[in-house]
Write an enzyme that holds these catalytic residues in place. Structure first.
Site, short mmCIF file in Angstrom:
data_model
loop_
_atom_site.label_atom_id
_atom_site.label_comp_id
_atom_site.label_asym_id
_atom_site.label_seq_id
_atom_site.Cartn_x
_atom_site.Cartn_y
_atom_site.Cartn_z
N GLY A 21 6.52 96.27 63.14
CA GLY A 21 5.27 96.99 63.37
C GLY A 21 5.59 98.38 63.90
N ASN A 51 -0.57 96.75 61.00
CA ASN A 51 -1.14 96.98 59.66
C ASN A 51 -2.66 96.76 59.64
OD1 ASN A 51 -0.36 97.72 57.02
ND2 ASN A 51 -0.76 95.64 56.32
N TYR A 52 -3.20 96.04 60.63
CA TYR A 52 -4.63 95.72 60.64
C TYR A 52 -5.42 96.66 61.56
CZ TYR A 52 -3.17 91.56 58.19
OH TYR A 52 -2.64 90.70 57.25
N GLY A 55 -9.43 101.33 64.32
CA GLY A 55 -9.99 102.48 65.03
C GLY A 55 -9.07 103.68 65.05
N GLY A 56 -7.87 103.52 65.60
CA GLY A 56 -6.94 104.65 65.62
C GLY A 56 -6.03 104.66 66.83
N GLU A 123 -14.43 106.04 71.15
CA GLU A 123 -14.53 104.59 71.32
C GLU A 123 -14.89 104.27 72.76
OE1 GLU A 123 -10.84 102.92 69.89
OE2 GLU A 123 -11.44 103.11 67.80
N HIS A 242 -11.91 91.14 71.69
CA HIS A 242 -12.66 92.23 71.06
C HIS A 242 -14.09 91.77 70.90
CE1 HIS A 242 -13.90 95.42 68.39
NE2 HIS A 242 -12.73 96.02 68.58
N ARG A 288 -14.51 97.41 76.91
CA ARG A 288 -14.51 96.25 76.03
C ARG A 288 -14.74 94.92 76.76
NH1 ARG A 288 -9.67 96.84 71.90
NH2 ARG A 288 -10.89 98.56 71.11
N HIS A 349 -7.94 89.35 70.99
CA HIS A 349 -7.53 90.55 70.26
C HIS A 349 -6.18 91.11 70.71
CE1 HIS A 349 -8.20 94.19 67.96
NE2 HIS A 349 -8.12 94.95 69.05
N ARG A 384 -7.02 96.96 78.72
CA ARG A 384 -6.56 98.09 77.91
C ARG A 384 -7.74 98.93 77.42
NH1 ARG A 384 -5.85 98.90 72.19
NH2 ARG A 384 -6.49 96.77 71.76
P1 FAD Z 1 3.11 94.21 65.61
O1 FAD Z 1 2.55 95.35 64.87
O2 FAD Z 1 2.28 92.99 65.71
O3 FAD Z 1 4.51 93.85 64.95
C1 FAD Z 1 5.20 92.67 65.32
C2 FAD Z 1 6.31 92.44 64.34
O4 FAD Z 1 7.20 91.44 64.82
C3 FAD Z 1 5.84 91.95 62.97
O5 FAD Z 1 6.58 92.62 62.00
C4 FAD Z 1 6.18 90.47 63.00
O6 FAD Z 1 6.38 89.91 61.74
C5 FAD Z 1 7.47 90.51 63.80
N1 FAD Z 1 7.83 89.24 64.45
C6 FAD Z 1 7.10 88.53 65.34
N2 FAD Z 1 7.79 87.44 65.72
C7 FAD Z 1 8.97 87.47 65.06
C8 FAD Z 1 10.09 86.60 65.02
N3 FAD Z 1 10.15 85.46 65.72
N4 FAD Z 1 11.13 86.95 64.23
C9 FAD Z 1 11.11 88.08 63.48
N5 FAD Z 1 10.06 88.92 63.47
C10 FAD Z 1 9.00 88.62 64.26
N6 FAD Z 1 -4.64 99.15 68.68
C11 FAD Z 1 -4.94 100.46 68.77
O7 FAD Z 1 -4.37 101.18 69.59
N7 FAD Z 1 -5.89 101.00 67.95
C12 FAD Z 1 -6.56 100.26 67.02
O8 FAD Z 1 -7.39 100.78 66.30
C13 FAD Z 1 -6.28 98.88 66.93
N8 FAD Z 1 -6.96 98.10 66.06
C14 FAD Z 1 -6.58 96.79 65.92
C15 FAD Z 1 -7.21 95.99 64.97
C16 FAD Z 1 -6.81 94.68 64.76
C17 FAD Z 1 -7.50 93.83 63.72
C18 FAD Z 1 -5.74 94.15 65.54
C19 FAD Z 1 -5.27 92.75 65.33
C20 FAD Z 1 -5.13 94.93 66.51
C21 FAD Z 1 -5.54 96.24 66.71
N9 FAD Z 1 -4.94 97.04 67.68
C22 FAD Z 1 -5.28 98.37 67.77
C23 FAD Z 1 -3.80 96.56 68.46
C24 FAD Z 1 -2.50 97.08 67.81
O9 FAD Z 1 -2.65 97.01 66.41
C25 FAD Z 1 -1.29 96.27 68.22
O10 FAD Z 1 -1.26 96.08 69.60
C26 FAD Z 1 -0.02 97.00 67.80
O11 FAD Z 1 -0.07 97.26 66.43
C27 FAD Z 1 1.20 96.18 68.15
O12 FAD Z 1 2.31 96.77 67.56
P2 FAD Z 1 3.73 96.08 67.73
O13 FAD Z 1 4.67 96.88 66.92
O14 FAD Z 1 4.00 95.86 69.16
O15 FAD Z 1 3.52 94.63 67.09
C1 SIN Z 2 -11.08 98.85 67.05
O1 SIN Z 2 -10.99 99.55 66.04
O2 SIN Z 2 -12.14 98.53 67.58
C2 SIN Z 2 -9.82 98.34 67.67
C3 SIN Z 2 -9.31 99.36 68.58
C4 SIN Z 2 -8.30 98.79 69.51
O3 SIN Z 2 -7.99 97.60 69.50
O4 SIN Z 2 -7.83 99.58 70.33
#
Ligand code: FAD
Ligand code: SIN
Length: 534
Positions: A21, A51-52, A55-56, A123, A242, A288, A349, A384
């Site tokens: 991610g 990937n999901y 908002g931003g 937001e 959320h 939130r 969330h 958060r």
């Molecule tokens: P992730 O992006 O979740 O990546 C984790 C990675 O680890 C993945 O590739 C997964 O496959 C891998 N992984 C996990 N376990 C293992 C394992 N055992 N072995 C190998 N690989 C593993 N935040 C914002 O600031 N703004 C937003 O607008 C926002 N909108 C959101 C909307 C949705 C629907 C969701 C679900 C979340 C949103 N968030 C938002 C929160 C934010 O997206 C996440 O907190 C952030 O993307 C986390 O990034 P990360 O790289 O820490 O983890």
């Molecule tokens: C959203 O777009 O409402 C999600 C934003 C976030 O989780 O920070």
């Protein structure tokens, strides 16, 4: 699935990254300047919470905005528990990190009539428009841009490799992480990756709850692995729900971004009454936690299965331009906003707690770094602020890369004996799925949006009863995920039991007010099963 393997294949690298991610990729791109980087990710490279994201990413990009205002909003949301130094670092590094994402090739949205000016959204909890976005698919744009940049930086990404556990060498100067044991999902072959630095970017654990906005990958593997390896975890009671997931939320919740309320949408009860002004002066743009609890209270009061999000204050052309992804998904479900009100419910969330880290992304285990949702840096405190998560991930990933450069100068190649491979025999798949469902129900009922002493004690008992069925030494990803979810469930419930007050995201009917005595982090130390607040 391969048969019983006593010795896993051993691969050597300088830096092992778990997760692809925003936290994993943005770090890997920088770390590749200092050594060989190997990324393992458990599904396709883009399958991550990142990937999901809709908002931003929050950052001070407008001359009319200020660092002080973003800091104040973050501290206000955090309800007295933020680490001031971490928040300062987060906010002041924001613009530089956003500019870097743009340089990597992430395509954000710009104002139509002011080329070169980022289109900034508002937001909940933010006192200014400061959310940098890519339509309502910000996460997808970030993920795509980072994957391209990682390819240019020659980062090796191994898809469908599931990390089972960290590889810890106890022999030298205390425990040191020297890599991980992983399994190739496609062949079942187990691989030990030996690394001088191991970096956790495995994201959150929304899947521990029955209803969640998180994709299936979010099973808290990194938090569980770090805890088993000896790293303290912090503030796991602060789970963010959320307010607006599209109802019905099964099989997977679809998020209706908070930015929809930022553009004027209003929450209404079944009788059409806008109720948020009863709960907070900022009404629909309240933080939130307040909004999620208000919806929960309204649903309990009226017995309704959801409330309504009235998007009609937003002109149809603006809605279509601003929220194309939300519009498309709603239409696929027979709803046509802004004309149609949207049925919405809260869903789990975001995990504000995690593996405890310092400002340089160091954990409690030597040579093990962590950033992103897996980590607890202190920036979110008890709640958060919207869109501070992507920012936190990219800011602390950059810090981790700096730390890595220093560690690589100091740390010799690992010398420990490789971990023993695990038996390939695994529990029945149907039993594993049943256990997964059981854990998720226990957490939703006992440690959800509103808690109390009795419900938490019952959840603890239920998890203890389920523990006999938890797979030991799992070697399949599914069994390992369920074991991790069970451990996460226990840690969340233990943390919530320790906090005998209400603060931020942790609201307890048994202790409905904040208590200054609890203005401190909840830390659980793995070694002696110790738990305390600091
Ligand atoms: P992730 O992006 O979740 O990546 C984790 C990675 O680890 C993945 O590739 C997964 O496959 C891998 N992984 C996990 N376990 C293992 C394992 N055992 N072995 C190998 N690989 C593993 N935040 C914002 O600031 N703004 C937003 O607008 C926002 N909108 C959101 C909307 C949705 C629907 C969701 C679900 C979340 C949103 N968030 C938002 C929160 C934010 O997206 C996440 O907190 C952030 O993307 C986390 O990034 P990360 O790289 O820490 O983890
Ligand atoms: C959203 O777009 O409402 C999600 C934003 C976030 O989780 O920070």
């Amino acid at each position: 699935m391969a048969g019983l393997t006593q010795k896993p294949t051993v691969i050597e690298t300088d830096v092992l990254v778990l997760g692809s991610g925003i936290a994993g990729l943005s770090y890997a791109i920088k770390a590749a300047r200092h050594g060989r980087v190997t990324v393992l990710t458990k599904k396709e490279d883009s399958e991550a919470n990142t990937n999901y994201a809709q908002g931003g990413i929050a950052a001070v990009m407008d001359p009319g905005d200020s660092f002080e205002a973003h800091i104040a909003d973050t501290l206000e949301a955090g309800a007295g528990l933020c680490d001031g130094a971490a928040v300062d670092l987060l906010v002041r590094s924001g613009p530089e990190r956003v500019r870097e994402l743009i340089e990597y090739g992430v395509r954000f949205t710009y104002e139509r009539d002011r080329p070169g000016s980022l289109s900034l959204a508002r937001e909940g909890g933010h006192s200014a428009r400061r959310i940098v976005r890519a339509d309502d698919l910000t996460g997808r744009a970030i993920e795509r841009g980072l994957l391209d940049a990682a390819a240019r930086a020659a980062v090796a990404i191994h898809e469908h490799y599931f990390a089972l556990d960290l590889w810890v060498d106890e022999a030298e100067r205390g425990p040191r992480c020297i890599g991980a044991l992983a399994v190739d999902r496609e062949t079942g072959e187990q691989v030990a990756v030996a690394a001088r630095v191991t970096y956790l970017a495995t994201g959150g654990c929304g899947q521990v709850y029955r209803y969640t906005t998180n994709p299936r990958i979010a099973t808290g593997d990194g938090i569980a692995m770090a805890f088993r390896a000896g790293a303290p975890v912090a503030n796991l009671e602060f789970v963010q729900f959320h307010p607006t997931a599209l109802h019905p939320v099964e099989p997977r919740a679809f998020l209706i971004s908070e930015a929809v309320r930022g553009e004027g949408a209003l929450l209404r009860d079944g009788a059409g009454r806008a109720f948020m002004a009863d709960y907070h002066p900022l009404a629909d743009l309240a933080p939130r936690d307040v909004v999620a609890r208000a919806i929960d209270a309204e649903m309990r009061r009226t017995g309704a299965r959801h409330v309504w999000l009235d998007c009609s204050p937003i002109p149809a052309t603006h809605f279509a331009e601003r929220f194309p992804n939300i519009l498309e998904t709603c239409r696929s479900r027979g709803l046509d906003p802004p004309a149609d009100p949207l049925p919405v419910v809260p869903a789990a969330h975001y995990m504000c707690g995690g593996v405890r880290t310092d400002l340089d992304a160091r954990t409690g285990v030597a040579s093990l770094l962590a950033a992103g949702e897996v980590a607890c840096t202190g920036v979110h405190g008890a709640n958060r602020l919207a869109s501070n998560s992507l920012l936190e991930a990219v800011v602390f990933a950059a810090r981790a890369a700096d730390t890595t450069a220093k560690l690589l100068e100091q740390e010799a190649a690992p010398r420990g004996a490789p971990p023993r491979a695990r038996p390939a025999r695994q529990p029945d798949a149907a039993d594993v799925e049943k256990l997964r469902g059981g854990i998720r129900d226990v957490l939703w009922m006992g440690a959800g949006i509103v808690r109390d002493d009795e419900g938490l004690a019952a959840a603890r008992r239920s998890l203890a009863e389920l523990s006999a069925a938890v797979p030991r030494e799992p070697s399949s990803p599914e069994a390992a995920e369920v074991a991790n979810l069970h451990l996460l469930g226990e840690l969340i419930v233990r943390s919530a039991i320790l906090r005998k007050e209400s603060r931020g995201l942790h609201f307890s009917r048994s202790h409905p007010d904040p208590d200054p005595a609890f203005q401190r982090d909840t830390i659980i130390q793995p070694d002696q099963g110790k738990e305390h607040s600091t």
